[in-house]
Design an enzyme around this catalytic site. Sequence first.
Site, PDB file in Angstrom:
ATOM      1  N   SER A 261      22.885 -26.483  18.747  1.00  0.00           N
ATOM      2  CA  SER A 261      24.600 -27.287  19.830  1.00  0.00           C
ATOM      3  C   SER A 261      25.248 -26.439  19.884  1.00  0.00           C
ATOM      4  O   SER A 261      25.972 -26.178  20.556  1.00  0.00           O
ATOM      5  CB  SER A 261      24.298 -28.336  19.489  1.00  0.00           C
ATOM      6  N   ALA A 262      25.112 -25.790  18.403  1.00  0.00           N
ATOM      7  CA  ALA A 262      26.467 -25.068  18.432  1.00  0.00           C
ATOM      8  C   ALA A 262      26.978 -23.756  18.968  1.00  0.00           C
ATOM      9  O   ALA A 262      25.645 -23.511  19.368  1.00  0.00           O
ATOM     10  CB  ALA A 262      26.840 -24.977  16.854  1.00  0.00           C
ATOM     11  N   PRO A 263      28.143 -23.551  19.590  1.00  0.00           N
ATOM     12  CA  PRO A 263      29.373 -24.487  19.012  1.00  0.00           C
ATOM     13  C   PRO A 263      29.853 -25.499  20.401  1.00  0.00           C
ATOM     14  O   PRO A 263      30.725 -25.764  20.127  1.00  0.00           O
ATOM     15  CB  PRO A 263      30.602 -23.150  20.027  1.00  0.00           C
ATOM     16  N   GLY A 264      28.735 -25.769  20.989  1.00  0.00           N
ATOM     17  CA  GLY A 264      28.597 -26.658  21.639  1.00  0.00           C
ATOM     18  C   GLY A 264      29.223 -27.351  23.369  1.00  0.00           C
ATOM     19  O   GLY A 264      29.623 -27.710  24.044  1.00  0.00           O
ATOM     20  N   GLY A 265      28.295 -25.603  23.443  1.00  0.00           N
ATOM     21  CA  GLY A 265      29.406 -25.724  25.783  1.00  0.00           C
ATOM     22  C   GLY A 265      28.035 -25.929  25.568  1.00  0.00           C
ATOM     23  O   GLY A 265      28.605 -27.362  27.277  1.00  0.00           O
ATOM     24  N   ASP A 283      22.896 -28.561  14.285  1.00  0.00           N
ATOM     25  CA  ASP A 283      22.800 -28.230  14.082  1.00  0.00           C
ATOM     26  C   ASP A 283      22.712 -27.473  12.692  1.00  0.00           C
ATOM     27  O   ASP A 283      23.134 -28.299  11.641  1.00  0.00           O
ATOM     28  CB  ASP A 283      23.820 -26.901  14.555  1.00  0.00           C
ATOM     29  N   ASP A 311      17.830 -28.338  10.862  1.00  0.00           N
ATOM     30  CA  ASP A 311      17.124 -27.632  11.106  1.00  0.00           C
ATOM     31  C   ASP A 311      15.993 -28.283  12.150  1.00  0.00           C
ATOM     32  O   ASP A 311      15.422 -28.889  11.795  1.00  0.00           O
ATOM     33  CB  ASP A 311      17.073 -27.120   9.587  1.00  0.00           C
ATOM     34  N   ASP A 330      18.094 -24.469  23.636  1.00  0.00           N
ATOM     35  CA  ASP A 330      19.001 -22.800  23.621  1.00  0.00           C
ATOM     36  C   ASP A 330      18.772 -22.490  22.080  1.00  0.00           C
ATOM     37  O   ASP A 330      19.326 -22.552  21.721  1.00  0.00           O
ATOM     38  CB  ASP A 330      20.041 -22.817  23.997  1.00  0.00           C
ATOM     39  N   CYS A 383      20.557 -16.577  25.537  1.00  0.00           N
ATOM     40  CA  CYS A 383      21.072 -15.625  26.124  1.00  0.00           C
ATOM     41  C   CYS A 383      20.253 -14.268  25.789  1.00  0.00           C
ATOM     42  O   CYS A 383      20.740 -13.149  24.917  1.00  0.00           O
ATOM     43  CB  CYS A 383      21.720 -15.527  25.327  1.00  0.00           C
TER      44      CYS A 383
END
EC number: 2.1.1.176
Length: 444
Positions: A261-265, A283, A311, A330, A383
């Site tokens: 999840s980090a940074p949470g967008g 995370d 994890d 993600d 990404c």
Amino acid sequence: MKYQTNNPRELAVRTLMRTSNGSYSNLQINSVIESTSMSDVDKGLFTTIVYGVIQHRLTLEYQLAPFIKEPEKTENWVKELLYSAMYQLQYLDRVPKRAIFDESIKIAKSMGHDGTRRFVTGILHQMDRKGLSNPSDIKDPLERLSIQTSVPQWLVKLVSDQLGEKKAATIFRSLNRAPKQSVRVNKHKISKSDLLGQLSKAGFDPHPSEVASEGLVLEKGQVLHSSFFDDGLVAIQDESAMLPVESMPIKADDLILDACSAPGGKTTQIAANLKEGRVVALDIHQNKLRNVNHNAQRLGLSERVETHALDARQVDEQFDDEFFDHILVDAPCTGFGLMRRKPEIRYDKTMADVNHLAEIQGQILAAVAYKVKPGGTITYSTCTIVRQENQGVIAKFIDAHPEFEVQPTKTDMDLKTDENGMLNIYPDDFDSDGFFVCSMVRKS
């Protein structure tokens, strides 16, 4: 860190030294700006030089090489100083040559000694007399594109082999265009139309994204330092990064797992689509979860977000009897889709990193596979733009888990998918980040 100078060119050289030793450029730039009293104009010049030298590093190294006979004896900061002068000469039209030379020579003396000043002066005057070599003259097409676009040859070859030389060239040439300033509307607090109106009145010159339905592109201003950000009306997020969540069939009362999840967008984007439901955000690093919680609080979404330092590959240890309506993976990746915003990524990664990360991505998918309800979906995104981390990971997962099938990735703008229904956004398509999104359903 406190600095003894507010000279933007000297600060750029010092920052380039730290980024060349592994520090993240955006973090170093922010740190310097916060620790000095530069004017807005000088902040702009400083930022431009740092990003520009990193973006064009291979080009500048190629052009500097003929002027330094013993490069191993030249201190790294002196090379960074010369790169910064060369970058300004070639890419900044409004900066006079005399100012570039005079400032570079002064910095050479202040950071070094009189011998350094003479050395730098001599090289700058040689460059002025002889001119800088043109990478277009390189005969080998692979090396030529690598030096022209400042992307390592192995990566140029990999992407060229996978997407064709023409597409690879347009991708890499697009990377040195300035990134857009994009934000996501926090629809929990404000409507898109109301936010557009308020941003327009405030002079940000906004317009709707052509990529993501909740995205706005701002042509002016710095929204990070505005009340729109402080009041949680917007989340700063690239247009492409909004697509994985946009493609998920979220209902207001769903229980959703955000496995990385980090940074949470994306966590907060999911939460904004919930009412009675909640999103469980994992995370591996506890300190990064603080950013997730901070972002959720700023956006007014804390009650819908539950964080765990875990994890994702060990998800069964903590959620052995809980099943999710949908799961977002993600995945950690090489980040080659982010090279416009984080130019140093291109130099930091190797083919070994690609293969190692593809293994981890597959392990995460395998671990969460049985935590989604039958009929529920797993959305896999990265990404990056290389097949090993994208289509390759999906192919191996489906082969090992025939109870899942790929379904077409649907977006609000009806963006075109490939022949298998997977979404590939490349950096040259919309001048946004490169992203991959694949939707999979667990068959009932």
